[in-house]
Enzyme design. Sequence first.
Site, PDB file in Angstrom:
ATOM      1  CG  ASP A  56      -0.344  -8.181   7.241  1.00 21.29           C
ATOM      2  OD1 ASP A  56       0.215  -8.626   6.226  1.00 21.29           O
ATOM      3  OD2 ASP A  56      -1.568  -8.282   7.442  1.00 21.29           O
ATOM      4  CB  THR A  89      -1.266  -6.559   1.387  1.00 22.68           C
ATOM      5  OG1 THR A  89      -0.358  -6.702   2.483  1.00 22.68           O
ATOM      6  CG2 THR A  89      -2.177  -7.765   1.351  1.00 22.68           C
ATOM      7  CB  THR A  90       3.318  -3.831   1.750  1.00 25.59           C
ATOM      8  OG1 THR A  90       2.796  -4.219   3.024  1.00 25.59           O
ATOM      9  CG2 THR A  90       4.016  -2.494   1.892  1.00 25.59           C
ATOM     10  CG  ASP A 381       0.853 -12.463   5.150  1.00 23.21           C
ATOM     11  OD1 ASP A 381      -0.383 -12.417   5.037  1.00 23.21           O
ATOM     12  OD2 ASP A 381       1.539 -11.476   5.448  1.00 23.21           O
TER      13      ASP A 381
END
Length: 552
Positions: A56, A89-90, A381
């Site tokens: 994550d 997010t990545t 998520d």
Amino acid sequence: MIVLSEDSQRTSGRDAQSMNITAGKAVAESVRTTLGPKGMDKMLVDSSGGVVVTNDGVTILKEMDIDHPAANMIVEVSETQEDEVGDGTTTAVVIAGELLDQAEELIDSDVHATTIAQGYRQASEKAKELLEEKAIDVSAEDRETLVKIAATAMTGKGAENAKDKLAELVVDAVLAVRDDDGVDTDNVSVEKVVGGSIDNSELVEGVIVDKERVDENMPYMVEDANVAVFDGALEVKETEIDAEVNVTDPDQLQQFLDQEEEQLKEMVDQLKAVGTDVVFVGDGIDDMAQHYLAKEGILAVRRTKSGDLKRLARSTGARVVSNLDDLEDDDLGFAGSVAQKDIGGDERIFVEDVEEAKSVTLILRGGTEHVVDEVERAIEDSLGVVRTTLNDGKVLPGGGAPETELALELRDFADSVGGREQLAIEAFADALEVIPRTLAENAGLDPIDSLVDLRSRHDGGEFGAGLDAYTGDVIDMEGEGVVEPLRVKTQAIESATEAAVMILRIDDVIAAGDLKGGKVGDDDGDDEMPPGGGMGGGMGGMGGMGGMGGAM
């Protein structure tokens, strides 16, 4: 003339830009291999020996001990993405890093940073417009699509083996707590239990309180329970001022004790009078009050967290009262069952069988603590993307399809823009292709072949064409059910652009002390930054990584 103190360090011009760009790129590179369904995990070890295993993006960046100010700007991108959408997010961080990489090439070609910033902003606005136009509408009634969105958010994470079941639980949970104001995922409580397998996870339509009844003589279970939620203490109040009482006779002491006992009995009688079967108390419960409650057959729980009190009130329909004198029968909530049960070796209170539970609990199971923690991150998520989808009602295909489409459209758009901004817009288009390219690389595929196939299909008008990381084929992502909320992409592009522009516009770094430039895994961070602002060390001045010992 010397203006700065001797301890200060100043880096300006191209050196400052190069230093900041390198730091930003290093952050993006650190999470890039975690992207996509075939992404790898990172093991993060803190200075006290605590271990986190995850892929994550935001968790990795929070756990890393990053010192460099420009690198921290990229970390903020992931945190904003997590807060706003809950996933992607990545993607946001990787795009930000690639925008910086593309900008560096333009700066080397003598394109001014302000021009690049202007072009990036134009490209970002155009990209968001294009995505809005091409987004697919979805409603709360389209349960099948919601389940696919939830499953997509879990792909590539520790929960992937059980993603079909977990996706169903997530959608049930979000739909249960949805009301006229939208969806507040704070009303979905997550309880982690080590033991069993991920498949044993379940949804309780109600609240689980991590407490036990206060007295062994109280009932273990109450059916058709009237529930009181009291944000106070069942104890005799102490005086607010310091007072001293001189007792000269044993009978006086007994009178004091009898009076206290009578006050406690009155409190319990007040609860009984309105028909209370179960009471959750926010503070303590006196031993004598416990005795009277048990005598009346009332199940009581003390020191209940304020968050749990709110969830109990929302779930059972009770009203939180802070004064027992104000308690009336219509302040009570109702639950078909309130029981103390054993789960994973711990005793907890289950409040279930409530009508239209507007607060629910997900019980997550797993073989080890690390597994359960990673499942929890995947669930958070997933909850975020389902909430966002219900609030916005628009989704996009996954698998790098939107980025490939945007790259093609932005190159056409660049031709219509005059001046050097055109170069920045083309660079922006190239930067977006880092997503499908990285998906291919992480899946062990040839990124060039994959990109060529994707471009070809999008040239032919197939907006939904994306990369299947498992087979290497370019397929219709919408048809396969690989979709994600529109806002995941728009927020990622917006945050990444803003961070990249902010870093590019910095041409002077004035530090009160030395900017350290430790290497990855170099805890002491003792690599001084070389003269002229070179980055020193592979992580570009990011400092030590909290005892990671070269784990990455």
